[in-house]
Design a protein around this motif. Structure first.
Motif, PDB file in Angstrom:
ATOM      1  N   LEU A   1       1.228  -1.202   0.238  1.00 20.51           N
ATOM      2  CA  LEU A   1      -0.177  -0.290   0.160  1.00 20.51           C
ATOM      3  C   LEU A   1       0.744   1.498  -0.261  1.00 20.51           C
ATOM      4  N   ARG A   2       0.585   1.907  -0.719  1.00 22.14           N
ATOM      5  CA  ARG A   2       1.418   3.699  -0.476  1.00 22.14           C
ATOM      6  C   ARG A   2       0.538   3.897   0.269  1.00 22.14           C
ATOM      7  N   ILE A   3       1.173   4.882   1.066  1.00 26.33           N
ATOM      8  CA  ILE A   3       0.276   5.915   1.675  1.00 26.33           C
ATOM      9  C   ILE A   3       0.121   7.769   1.962  1.00 26.33           C
ATOM     10  N   LYS A   4      -1.182   7.575   1.948  1.00 26.83           N
ATOM     11  CA  LYS A   4      -1.580   9.411   1.975  1.00 26.83           C
ATOM     12  C   LYS A   4      -1.617   9.665   3.142  1.00 26.83           C
ATOM     13  N   ALA A   5      -1.360   9.673   4.091  1.00 31.43           N
ATOM     14  CA  ALA A   5      -1.706  10.227   5.380  1.00 31.43           C
ATOM     15  C   ALA A   5      -2.942   8.491   6.605  1.00 31.43           C
ATOM     16  N   ASN A   6      -3.783   8.871   6.452  1.00 30.73           N
ATOM     17  CA  ASN A   6      -4.474   7.601   6.425  1.00 30.73           C
ATOM     18  C   ASN A   6      -5.274   7.520   5.376  1.00 30.73           C
ATOM     19  N   GLN A   7      -4.627   7.540   3.882  1.00 29.99           N
ATOM     20  CA  GLN A   7      -5.821   6.718   3.056  1.00 29.99           C
ATOM     21  C   GLN A   7      -4.574   5.823   1.957  1.00 29.99           C
ATOM     22  N   ARG A   8      -5.200   5.393   1.750  1.00 28.53           N
ATOM     23  CA  ARG A   8      -4.229   4.214   0.855  1.00 28.53           C
ATOM     24  C   ARG A   8      -4.601   3.822  -0.713  1.00 28.53           C
TER      25      ARG A   8
END
Length: 686
Positions: free
Chosen positions: A356-363
């Motif tokens: 998973l690439r993480i963008k804060a609490n989005q995946r």
């Protein structure tokens, strides 16, 4: 799927600073200007993208480091926003371990604060290249050049001024770029999206010329060829300056300094430009050092997709939707979904479930990730912070991350029987996430004790138990986590002769137990010849000695700074076993400890109190009453004093309330662990 961004165009960076310097606000602006979000979040409104935990939004502070990524120019920036509170320094430490560069943020009013020094030292430890950003130039009392001097005095840094502010406080309008020698002025109506390059204001021309000369000199000193060119021509081109500053930054010889006001949307785009221009890509770093498992010989992995896989797990979290998430920095090779890899720290094989690439609490789910990337992995059951994950056919062990020991305990108990099992599960998951948080059951009282590095950390953990794990607990008052040591040397002989499971057991050991130097820890030395005791019996005796030192003779706290010397012993061919020597050595060391004048040690913290002049007498008097040793008192700006003192932790519970009372809420303080010393007022049951 082929790599979309060349490794030369990747920047892995973090933002580090003292609490309330503006890290999260700066991160939000970076995401906004890079197009990753369409609306800027604000910390004080609880809408910051990077502060997504409920506890963070309620308190207006960062608790857990948050990872995200964005595009700027033609580069991908992997960004980690770290906490500033001393209780969560572990988040900064493990982030810096895997980053290639960092932005050190300073408040233009407060300058270099205690936690600024702590994170700077951590960056020095891992040799992380840094930029500095002097934030909050729009605040009353902002002084850019004073912060530069504080960096030299407190951090022993070599700051290189790249920009000069135009005005300060309410008059802050922009900056002078000392490379381009242009004034940058911002359009406030467009939220800083629009800015113009103008001629330098006449009243600042002299100062700009002065600092441009200093910049050119600093650049020339970094390269012998440039120095010769500078001495011959008296100047350098802008490109030569940029290349020299980049080289010096990557080698961590200098720190380029920029300025702005993130909250007022000024200077962040140019900070992003500086990240691209001056901070290294993984390609610039080159590779990572590790060790061969059996021989411990040094190994080296280049940051290339074609090399054998080597990655480091640097953070573990429990996600309510996908379960256990392990954040990893991929140093070399290609990480693919479904791959079976070796955890060289535990010796067990692990399967990659999802990437998973993480963008804060989005995946965002991906099939593979490449050298130089930061990614979250689903499916690693046994991996913990600091574990090495690698190709099983070519194993490597990367350097682990060392963390601070807990110094504060608190008793917790489940409110109902139904909460009992859930509590153990919650404690296990929380300790997996935070290596400085521990839990154990007291053998004598049956109480469950949680341990950490600060009151706020334990408060947050208890809150998370209730909210995330639905465990209701009763909580005791925080208690100091003492340690024990000895003050005299004792020689002890132990002979073990017993029957166990129908077999005779024999072991004979003679040990010297003596105080070790402060900070040297537990040391075992073998001073007997192989003809006296075989190697396997010596190893067994060492295990027993170290087991005995896990609990001291006074109150069963862990023991510090003790040396055990094995100076004699005997065995027989038929009855002696490893187990017998482990038990004999353990008994000998325990008995010696009881007779070696044991003492209790208490943790002492370094406290820094920032107070108005008129309250300084009350603050110093209160610290003295708490057995504090005043280290220094210094002026910081008009009408503000900084008091540094060493104070026992046991005297600092509830200090924040007292400090607010004696200063009418105007004083503030920070604390960090310093050392242990003999307890003057031990607990009543001592």
């Amino acid at each position: 799927m082929p790599r979309s961004t060349p490794i030369e165009k990747v920047r892995n960076i973090g933002i580090m600073a003292h609490i309330d310097a503006g890290k999260t606000t700066t991160s939000e602006r970076i995401l906004f200007y890079a197009g990753a979000v369409h609306k800027m979040g604000e910390v004080h409104y609880g809408t910051a993208v990077m502060d997504f935990m409920e506890q963070e939004r309620e308190r207006g502070i960062t608790i857990s480091s948050a990872a995200t990524y964005c595009q700027w120019r033609d580069c991908q920036i992997n960004l980690i926003d770290t906490p500033g509170h001393v209780d969560f320094t572990v988040e900064v430490q493990r982030s810096l371990r895997v980053l290639d560069g960092a932005i050190a943020l300073y408040c233009a009013v407060s300058g270099v604060e205690p936690q600024s020094e702590t994170v700077w030292r951590q960056a020095e430890q891992y040799k992380v290249p840094r930029l500095a950003f002097v934030n909050k130039m729009d605040r009353v009392g902002a002084d850019f050049l004073r912060v530069i001097e504080m960096m030299k005095e407190k951090l022993h840094a070599k700051p290189v001024v790249m920009q000069l502010p135009i005005g300060s406080g309410e008059d802050f309008r922009g900056m002078i770029d000392l490379v381009q020698m242009k004034a940058i002025l911002f359009d406030e109506e467009s939220l800083g999206l629009k800015f113009s390059l103008e001629e330098i204001p006449e009243e600042m021309r002299g100062k700009a010329d002065e600092y441009r000369s200093k910049l050119v000199e600093s650049a020339a000193e970094l390269d012998d060829a440039l120095l010769a060119s500078y001495l011959e021509n008296g100047s350098l081109s802008n490109q030569e300056i940029t290349q020299a500053i980049r080289k010096g930054t990557i080698q961590a010889d200098i720190t380029p300094v920029f300025c702005g006001a993130s909250f007022k949307n000024k200077g962040v785009q140019h900070l992003l430009d500086a990240v691209i221009e001056y901070l290294p890509s993984p390609h610039d770093i080159g590779g990572v050092k590790g060790y061969e498992l059996d021989t411990h010989e040094e190994l080296y992995r280049n940051f290339k997709d074609t090399e054998p896989l080597a990655a480091l797990a640097f953070k573990v979290i429990t996600d309510q939707f996908v379960g256990r998430l392990t954040f990893m920095r991929v140093y070399s090779g290609t990480l693919k979904t479904g791959a079976y890899l070796l955890n060289t720290t535990t010796g067990k094989k692990e399967r990659i479930g999802k990437l998973l690439r993480i963008k804060a609490n989005q995946r965002e789910e991906v099939e593979e990730e490449y050298a130089g990337s930061i990614v979250a992995v689903v499916g690693l059951k046994g991996a913990r912070t600091g574990d090495t994950i690698c190709d099983a056919s070519q194993p490597i062990l990367l350097e682990k991350i060392e963390f601070a020991e807990p110094v504060i305990n608190q008793a917790v108990e489940p409110k109902t029987l139904a909460d009992q099992e859930k509590l153990q599960d919650a404690l296990q998951k929380l300790s997996d996430e935070d290596p400085t948080f521990r839990s154990k059951t007291d053998e004598e009282t049956g109480q469950i004790l949680i341990s950490g590095v600060g009151e706020l950390q334990l408060e947050i953990m208890v809150d998370r138990m209730k909210r995330e794990f639905n465990v209701e607990v009763n909580v005791g008052k925080p208690q100091v986590a003492y340690r024990e040591t000895i003050t005299s040397a004792v020689k002890q002989e132990e002979v073990l002769e017993r029957q166990a499971a129908g077999k005779a057991q024999f072991a004979h050991v003679v040990v010297n137990v003596l105080p070790n130097e402060a900070g040297k820890g537990i040391v075992f030395e073998n001073k007997v010849q192989p003809s006296v005791l075989p190697k396997n019996f010596v190893s067994a005796a060492e295990i027993g000695a170290k087991q005995a030192l896990q609990n001291g003779p006074i109150m069963s706290y862990p023991v510090l700074d003790v040396k055990v010397e094995l100076v004699g012993g005997s065995y027989n061919q038929t009855d002696s076993t490893d187990v017998a020597f482990t038990i004999a050595a353990s008994n000998a060391v325990r008995e010696a400890m009881r007779n070696a004048a044991p003492v209790l040690l208490e943790p002492v913290f370094e406290a820094e109190v920032i107070t108005p002049d008129k309250n300084m007498g009350d603050v110093v008097g209160d610290l003295n009453a708490r057995r504090g040793k005043i280290e220094s008192i210094a002026q910081q700006g008009p009408e503000i004093q900084v008091v540094k003192a060493f104070v026992p932790l046991s005297e600092m519970f509830g200090y924040v309330t007292r400090l607010r009372s004696i200063s009418q809420g105007r004083a503030s303080y920070t604390m960090k662990f310093s050392h242990y010393e003999q307890a003057v007022n031990p607990p009543s049951y001592y």
